[in-house]
Scaffold this motif. Sequence first.
Motif, short mmCIF file in Angstrom:
data_model
loop_
_atom_site.label_atom_id
_atom_site.label_comp_id
_atom_site.label_asym_id
_atom_site.label_seq_id
_atom_site.Cartn_x
_atom_site.Cartn_y
_atom_site.Cartn_z
N ILE A 196 0.84 -1.20 0.00
CA ILE A 196 0.00 0.00 0.00
C ILE A 196 0.87 1.25 0.00
CG2 ILE A 196 -1.52 1.39 1.47
CD1 ILE A 196 -3.07 -0.59 -0.03
N GLU A 197 1.94 1.21 0.78
CA GLU A 197 2.84 2.37 0.85
C GLU A 197 3.47 2.64 -0.52
OE1 GLU A 197 6.90 3.84 3.21
OE2 GLU A 197 6.13 1.81 3.46
N ASN A 200 0.95 4.18 -2.88
CA ASN A 200 0.79 5.61 -2.60
C ASN A 200 1.94 6.43 -3.17
OD1 ASN A 200 -1.60 6.45 -1.32
ND2 ASN A 200 -1.00 5.50 0.61
N SER A 380 -8.65 4.64 4.17
CA SER A 380 -7.66 4.85 5.22
C SER A 380 -6.26 5.09 4.67
CB SER A 380 -7.62 3.64 6.16
OG SER A 380 -8.88 3.42 6.74
N ASN A 381 -6.01 4.67 3.43
CA ASN A 381 -4.62 4.64 2.97
C ASN A 381 -4.33 5.35 1.65
OD1 ASN A 381 -3.13 2.59 4.91
ND2 ASN A 381 -5.18 1.79 4.52
N LEU A 419 -1.87 -2.90 8.99
CA LEU A 419 -1.14 -1.71 8.56
C LEU A 419 0.14 -1.53 9.36
CD1 LEU A 419 -4.16 0.74 8.08
CD2 LEU A 419 -2.88 -0.52 6.33
#
Length: 431
Positions: A196-197, A200, A380-381, A419
Motif C-alpha cells: 500500500i505504501e 501511494n 484509510s490509505n 497496517l
Amino acid sequence: MASIRARSGKLFFDFRILNERCREQTALPDTKSNRKKLTKILDRIEAEITLGTFEYEKYFPKSPMVEKIRKIQAEMMTGYTKTPLFKDFVEEWFSEMEPTWRKATADGYRSYLDKRLIPHFGEMEVSSITKAEILKYRAHVAKQSAGKLKSKTINKFIKCLNMVMNEAADRYDFTPPHLNIKPLKEEKIHIDPFSIEEVNQILAQVRPDWRDYLLVRFFTGMRTGEIDGLKWEHVDFSRREILVRETYSAGRWEYTKNDGSQREIEMSTLVYNTLSKRFKERDPKSELVFCTGNGAPVHTPNFLRRVWRPLLSYLKLKYRKPYQTRHTAATIWLAAGENPNWIAKQMGHSTTSMLFTVYARYVPNLTRKDGSAMERLLASNIDGFHVAANKKETVDEEKPENSEVLEQQNEIAFWDQILQNTQDYRSGGNQ
C-alpha cells in the motif's frame, strides 16, 4: 516365370513386376487359340517391363493393381518420402490453425517454429521423428542455453512441437513420438506485488497524465490488454461496473484471453470517482478510456521506457513489470478480507484455486463477502479517496445494528494490525 493360366475355365495373366506378383483375369475361355493370343500379349508385357516402359493401366485400366504399382514406382524415385518433411507439414498445419488463435499466440508459435523447430527438424519426415530425437533435442537446447532459457520457455516450444506431431500422427496414421515425455520441471512463480505504501508513492509521483491509468490498474486487477483496450461503452456508471469484453494486443482488438475473462469488475468508490471525473473531461471523439495524445491506444513499450521504468527508478523501488499491478489488486482484496469467490470473479478466474495457489501467503482470516472491506482500506490509505466526483453521488449507509458495530470495531483492530505490520516490514522489521 510369366505364364498364361486357367481358372474356372477362363484364362488369366500371371507375371511379376517390381517383385509383386500380378494375376489379371480375362473373359476368354481356355482354348488353344486364346492361349496363343494371350501369350503374344504377355511377351510384349515382359519386354516392356525389361525396358522399363511398361504402363500397367494401359493393359489393365480397371485393375486394383494400378494404384499399388504406381505407389511402388513412386517410392523408388529419388527424394520420395512416405510422409511430408517437417518443414512442409508445419506450414500447412500453421495456416490451418492460425485463424483459431489470438494474434499474440500465433506470433509466439511462429517464432518457435522459425527459430527453434524448423532449423532442427525441418528436413526430417514427420513419421521419422522419434521420442529419442525429441529428448536429445531438448537436452541440447537446455545445454546450449547455459541456463539462459528457463524450463518454462523450453516446455513452450516442445509443446508446440507436440501439437504438430499430434496432427501429423492423426493424418498419417503413426504413433505420436512425444507420448510419455514429461515436461521439464518448472520453477514456482513467486508474485511480487506492491505494498500500500508503494502504491501511494507511485500514485503521488507519477506524471499526472498517467495517474488515473495506474490507479485503475492497481485497484481493478485488469490485465494490460484489458485496460489498454477499455472503451467508454464498457464502463457502466449506473451499475458501477467495468465490463471486460475485449482486449488490445499486438495492435488490434481481440476477444479476451478466455471465456472466464469475460467479466464485470465492481468499481470501488476510488475507481468510480476517478473514471467519473475522467469521463466528464474526456475528448468526445475518443472511444478509449486511456489513450495517447493522438487518440491511439497505450503503446506498452513507450509506457515502459518513458514512464514506468523511470518512475520506479526515481522512487528507488525494486523493478517489477506492470503486470504486478494485477497481483497487487488481488493481494489488497485478500488483505482486506474479501470473499475468495468475489475476488476470483473480479480477477476473471473460474475457481478460487488460483487464489490459494498463487496468493496463499497473502490470505488472512476472511470475514467479508463483497467489496466493502476494500472501500475502508482505500479510505484509510489512499490519498484523495474522500474527494467525490459529485457530492450528489454519495450514498448514505444505514446506521448499523449493535452486532455490526462490534464487527466493524473488530475489523478496525484487524486493520490496525495489518497496517502496522506493513509499516514494520517497510522499515526493516518482520512482516
